[in-house]
Design a protein around this motif. Structure first.
Motif, PDB file in Angstrom:
ATOM      1  N   CYS A 157       0.831  -1.207   0.000  1.00  0.00           N
ATOM      2  CA  CYS A 157       0.000   0.000   0.000  1.00  0.00           C
ATOM      3  C   CYS A 157       0.868   1.260   0.000  1.00  0.00           C
ATOM      4  O   CYS A 157       0.429   2.322  -0.422  1.00  0.00           O
ATOM      5  CB  CYS A 157      -0.942   0.019   1.200  1.00  0.00           C
ATOM      6  N   ARG A 182       1.952   2.980   2.537  1.00  0.00           N
ATOM      7  CA  ARG A 182       1.729   3.969   3.602  1.00  0.00           C
ATOM      8  C   ARG A 182       2.991   4.186   4.432  1.00  0.00           C
ATOM      9  O   ARG A 182       3.262   5.304   4.870  1.00  0.00           O
ATOM     10  CB  ARG A 182       0.562   3.534   4.483  1.00  0.00           C
ATOM     11  N   CYS A 183       3.774   3.131   4.630  1.00  0.00           N
ATOM     12  CA  CYS A 183       5.018   3.302   5.381  1.00  0.00           C
ATOM     13  C   CYS A 183       5.946   4.249   4.625  1.00  0.00           C
ATOM     14  O   CYS A 183       6.610   5.104   5.224  1.00  0.00           O
ATOM     15  CB  CYS A 183       5.694   1.952   5.606  1.00  0.00           C
ATOM     16  N   ALA A 238       5.066   6.648   2.423  1.00  0.00           N
ATOM     17  CA  ALA A 238       4.567   8.034   2.472  1.00  0.00           C
ATOM     18  C   ALA A 238       4.861   8.652   3.834  1.00  0.00           C
ATOM     19  O   ALA A 238       5.298   9.806   3.930  1.00  0.00           O
ATOM     20  CB  ALA A 238       3.063   8.053   2.192  1.00  0.00           C
ATOM     21  N   ALA A 239       4.639   7.881   4.888  1.00  0.00           N
ATOM     22  CA  ALA A 239       4.838   8.414   6.236  1.00  0.00           C
ATOM     23  C   ALA A 239       6.304   8.736   6.478  1.00  0.00           C
ATOM     24  O   ALA A 239       6.660   9.800   6.993  1.00  0.00           O
ATOM     25  CB  ALA A 239       4.337   7.407   7.269  1.00  0.00           C
ATOM     26  N   CYS A 248       6.176   3.745  10.896  1.00  0.00           N
ATOM     27  CA  CYS A 248       5.782   2.814   9.831  1.00  0.00           C
ATOM     28  C   CYS A 248       4.987   1.644  10.399  1.00  0.00           C
ATOM     29  O   CYS A 248       4.016   1.184   9.802  1.00  0.00           O
ATOM     30  CB  CYS A 248       6.998   2.328   9.052  1.00  0.00           C
ATOM     31  N   VAL A 260       1.402   2.929  11.121  1.00  0.00           N
ATOM     32  CA  VAL A 260       0.526   3.298   9.995  1.00  0.00           C
ATOM     33  C   VAL A 260       0.285   2.125   9.048  1.00  0.00           C
ATOM     34  O   VAL A 260      -0.602   2.187   8.196  1.00  0.00           O
ATOM     35  CB  VAL A 260       1.052   4.511   9.188  1.00  0.00           C
ATOM     36  N   CYS A 261       1.050   1.070   9.190  1.00  0.00           N
ATOM     37  CA  CYS A 261       0.852  -0.104   8.324  1.00  0.00           C
ATOM     38  C   CYS A 261      -0.503  -0.728   8.636  1.00  0.00           C
ATOM     39  O   CYS A 261      -0.808  -1.000   9.793  1.00  0.00           O
ATOM     40  CB  CYS A 261       1.961  -1.125   8.560  1.00  0.00           C
ATOM     41  N   TYR A 293      -7.140   2.589   2.075  1.00  0.00           N
ATOM     42  CA  TYR A 293      -5.916   2.869   2.837  1.00  0.00           C
ATOM     43  C   TYR A 293      -5.209   4.143   2.367  1.00  0.00           C
ATOM     44  O   TYR A 293      -4.187   4.505   2.911  1.00  0.00           O
ATOM     45  CB  TYR A 293      -4.947   1.693   2.718  1.00  0.00           C
ATOM     46  N   CYS A 324      -3.461   4.648  -0.349  1.00  0.00           N
ATOM     47  CA  CYS A 324      -2.116   4.159  -0.686  1.00  0.00           C
ATOM     48  C   CYS A 324      -1.271   5.236  -1.340  1.00  0.00           C
ATOM     49  O   CYS A 324      -1.774   6.109  -2.054  1.00  0.00           O
ATOM     50  CB  CYS A 324      -2.214   2.983  -1.659  1.00  0.00           C
ATOM     51  N   HIS A 325       0.014   5.130  -1.101  1.00  0.00           N
ATOM     52  CA  HIS A 325       0.957   6.014  -1.785  1.00  0.00           C
ATOM     53  C   HIS A 325       1.076   5.564  -3.226  1.00  0.00           C
ATOM     54  O   HIS A 325       1.260   4.382  -3.496  1.00  0.00           O
ATOM     55  CB  HIS A 325       2.322   5.943  -1.098  1.00  0.00           C
TER      56      HIS A 325
END
Lengths: 434, 442
Positions: free
Chosen positions: A350, A352-353, A355-356, A386, A389-390, B44, B46-47
């Protein structure tokens, strides 16, 4: 199945789950339903002095912060203490206690800060046969404007004074309920202790405005175009409450003072966490108001199962077990080095890690053309963002670096010995390591 | 009720009106307000989200989903429409299971993707219900562009050109716009006249003139379009239907599936649409599935969908195949028609079983016959009426990545142009991008 019998200040109840002083415990009908559902005890909703009862607003009393699927995350209320006649409440308390001798009934009280007012009500409460009293020094709305509730709870000298009056004029345990709307929770706790309190209970609700109606430009709940701050409770306040509980549990002055934990307790796990931080029992309100009294069944089964798994045979076994591990930042081991590790088997890509970390942290997560995410140990400060937010639990974990290996970020060898800020060379006030 | 599913022949009214109306209701019910919030919350964010990459029009899906979750579906719809002006139709007809939702990380994680298609419909329905569209024409440029075909490619191109301030004339062979959105596609995917509503809404930007009954090659010549306009976009789709090339193909009641679907879509009253007791559909794409399923929903007793290769080769997605079987269609894989013969009042179709070895199809030597009142051919469509002066590649007009043809004044997109899948959303992307390319040259 583990025995959940609770003994708090000599008051026994079949389990450590009490209902907090609040709307669910305002009258006989509700309390009987609670006991039938399995609650170990109740703190009867706050009684005021004899005379014309208080009045409540006739518009909405509650506001909520919702999570996904309208899950109640935080609840705020502007309801006052009981608006029913004192004597009717007292009669009901007496009747219910007689019918449920094995359950705990505590009577919450809030009368003006004058000795005479307390002397007048305490014998009446004594007569009900209730197991103890809880002094409501907490409610932040309405009554505080009249010099009661949190207006008392914010002045340690008043707490001590009123507690002393109660101890002098009442034979059973006195619990002092603390307001969180204060800078240092240890001060009112210590004051209660000096006044002779048998226990403190915390937290009461937090000053709050949950939302603003952007059409009429008024806080919610809105009463005829106006709103006022209310008391905030529910899952959202649990972290704040647990920190306050731990401060009282570990402060040398107040350590050992029995605590009844309150604030967002919804499941057995919440209760166990509070108790691990030093609470002898817990009080619940928002969860019951959200789901009904039946939730106590899950709390009972869950706590029993966990106690069996851990080998605890009594609830007192684990009370305060986590307290020694609550410390000050300065004592945290700076030689403990971890690095984030992403499980490629569990990763769902995804990002998100990435981006964060890339946008808001240390640029330690790498992203390949084909969306493979990895950690660059040379940049990872082990912040844990990370991990949090994962969306996949345990996909990213923090792995401890073995002593003797080199931390790629600092190029230093990881030391085996504990080393904290108190001895750190950058600390001008460092003490020499012995 | 006089007629039933078992009544012989090709007749209407096999099912009563209530059942028909239920059968042709929305395939996916629209999301309610709360459902939409819950569905949106599953995203989510997502990036560099894989769903965006998987969308031919590259809609910013995480952003539009987040805009729904914060209570601003109108802003969400604008995010969608700015990439795909036919986002309302695409929300209904896109095979999301092979596009955005297949790429969704939650599909990978738990086999249950964020319901992107339904969320897109939620947002676009909201904004379209307010009747105005969120785009305005730029100051008129005085330039004029001809668009041939009022299907997804042509309309997307025309709308984008209109936003740039150009005058657009859309030449459409039929008396009604929308193309396959109006005449193709199963009825239960676009209920309540949505294709026409969407067309009217799209045209409300202004600057677009519709010229109906104007088919290229049939009085309308590319040279004259080039002379009258500053540029030409061709998006007329594929009007020809491939032949079965087997004996008996010309018999009565052996018809094109696209015609059956078009007639059904235009029918005012479904209880007057005729269908056989036994229907055989030959083909493996979305058109084949749409014809087979709708035959079944009209009340045909036995509908067989026969495809010459295996399940994995079928053009229709697994989801579409399962939809067909769930409605009672029997899918027969690895069989090829050899002969259609008259059998009393009805037909009989003889099939050869096939096998595929190293990609090469051959017959096994075994065969079987199916009774049929109607045979629907759905083995693909072909380009008809392409201007001879344009280069053709694999039966379609050759275009580059900007939609430019071999003629510097002519662009093409959608099914009539080379490259890309034969999807509404692909056609929209091609029309839109051609408009940008045209604009750059004007």
């Amino acid at each position: 199945m583990a025995d959940l019998t609770s003994n708090f200040l000599g008051i026994t109840s079949p389990n450590p789950f009490w209902l907090a002083s609040a709307p669910p415990t305002d009258k006989e009908y509700n309390v009987r339903r609670a006991f039938e559902a399995g609650w170990g005890g109740v703190v009867w909703k706050t009684l005021g002095e004899d005379g014309p009862p208080v009045v409540n607003v006739n518009g909405p009393r509650y506001g909520v912060v919702h999570g996904a699927d309208r899950r109640v995350l935080g609840l705020n209320n502007i309801e006052l203490i009981t608006d029913r006649d004192l004597h009717q409440n007292l009669e009901e308390i007496k009747r219910v206690k007689a019918d449920y001798p094995d359950r705990a009934i505590i009577v919450s009280l809030m009368v003006p800060c004058e000795e005479g007012a307390w002397k007048a009500i305490l014998p009446l409460v004594e007569d009900t046969g209730a197991d103890g009293i809880e002094l409501n020094f907490g409610c932040p709305h309405g009554m505080a404007e009249r010099g009661m509730g949190s207006a008392v709870g914010q002045v340690p000298e008043y707490i001590e004074m009123v507690t002393r009056w109660c101890k002098e004029n009442y034979s059973k345990p006195v619990i002092v309920k603390l307001t969180p709307n204060i800078t240092d929770i240890r001060k009112p706790a210590a004051a209660a202790m000096r006044g002779g309190a048998d226990a403190v209970s915390l937290i009461n609700t937090i000053n709050s405005i949950v939302s603003v109606d952007l059409d009429i430009m008024a806080p919610e709940p809105t009463i005829d175009g106006k709103g006022t701050h209310g008391g905030y409770c529910g899952p959202a306040v649990k972290p704040i409450a647990m920190s306050m509980v731990s401060e009282i549990a570990r402060d040398p002055e107040t350590a050992g003072l029995p605590i009844s934990g309150i604030g967002g307790i919804t499941t057995w796990r919440d209760a166990a966490e509070y108790m691990a931080l030093g609470c002898g029992n817990v009080q619940v309100c928002t969860a019951a108001m959200t789901y009904g009294f039946k939730i106590v069944q899950e709390m009972i089964s869950g706590l029993s199962q966990w106690m069996d798994e851990k080998g605890h045979t009594a609830v007192s076994d684990f009370v305060g077990m986590a307290v020694p591990n609550v410390t000050d930042w300065q004592y945290l081991n700076l030689n403990y080095v971890t690095k984030a590790m992403i499980s490629q088997d569990d990763c769902i890509s995804c990002g998100r890690c990435f981006a964060a970390c890339e946008d808001t942290s240390h640029q330690a997560v790498l992203m390949s053309e084909d969306r493979v995410f990895t950690v660059n140990d040379a940049e990872c400060v082990a912040c844990n963002l990370c991990v949090e937010v994962c969306p996949v639990e345990n996909c990213i974990t923090m792995v401890e670096q073995a002593p003797g290996t080199v931390d790629e970020r600092t190029n230093k060898v990881v030391e085996n010995e504990h080393g904290d800020w108190t001895t750190h060379p950058n600390n001008p006030g460092a003490v020499a390591a012995e | 009720m006089a007629n039933a599913t078992s009544t012989s022949g090709i007749i209407s009214g096999r099912l009563d009106r209530k059942v028909l109306s239920d059968n042709f209701d929305d395939l996916h019910a629209p999301l309610g307000e709360h459902e939409a919030l819950v569905a949106a919350d599953r995203c989510y964010f997502c990036h560099d989200a894989p769903c965006m990459t998987a969308c031919p029009t590259e809609i910013d899906i995480p952003l539009f989903v987040r805009q729904i979750s914060t209570g601003t579906p109108e802003a969400s719809a604008k995010t969608i429409f700015s990439q795909n002006i036919l986002g309302g139709m695409c929300a209904r007809v896109c095979p999301t299971e092979t596009l955005c939702e297949q790429a969704c990380v939650r599909e990978i994680a738990e086999g249950k993707p964020v319901e992107i298609g339904r969320l897109q419909r939620f947002a676009t329905d909201k904004l379209m219900a307010q009747s105005h569209q969120p785009f305005e024409r730029a100051k008129p440029t005085g330039k004029s562009v001809a668009v041939v075909g009022a299907g997804p490619a042509g309309l997307a191109c025309a709308h984008r050109l209109a936003t740039f301030g150009h005058d657009v004339t859309v030449y459409e062979a039929r008396q009604k716009g929308g193309g396959l959105n109006e005449f193709g596609i199963a009825a239960y995917k676009s209920v309540d006249g949505f294709a026409q509503r969407e067309l009217d809404w799209l045209l409300s930007i202004g600057g677009i003139t519709m010229a109906y009954g104007e088919a290229l090659g049939d009085g309308l010549l590319l040279d004259s379009l080039k002379a009258e306009h500053d540029a030409v976009f061709l998006g007329m789709g594929l009007s020809g239907v491939n032949a079965l090339r087997c004996e008996g193909e010309d018999l009565d009641n052996v018809v094109d599936a696209v015609s059956f679907i078009a007639d059904l879509r235009q029918a005012e009253d479904l209880s007057r649409v005729e269908v056989g007791r036994n229907v055989v559909v030959i083909g493996g794409g979305m058109t084949a599935v749409d014809a087979a399923v709708q035959s079944k929903l009209l009340g045909a007793q036995d509908v067989a969908l026969v495809y010459r290769r295996g399940k994995e080769n079928m053009g229709a997605s697994v989801y579409e195949q399962e939809l067909a079987t769930s409605k009672g269609v029997r899918i027969i894989y690895n069989a090829q028609p050899m002969k259609v013969a008259r059998n009393g009042k009805a037909l009989s179709v003889e099939f050869a079983y096939t096998k595929t070895k190293k990609g090469k199809l051959s017959r096994t030597g075994e065969s079987f016959s199916l009774p049929a009142d109607q045979v629907f051919k759905a083995i693909g469509q072909a380009l008809l009426g392409a201007p001879e002066e344009l280069a053709i590649d694999g039966g379609k007009i050759t275009v580059d990545e900007h939609g430019r043809t071999s003629d510097a004044l002519v662009w093409a997109g959608g099914d009539c142009a080379s490259g890309g899948d034969d999807l509404t959303v692909t056609a929209v992307a091609e029309g839109r991008d051609a408009a940008t390319s045209i604009h750059a040259t004007l």
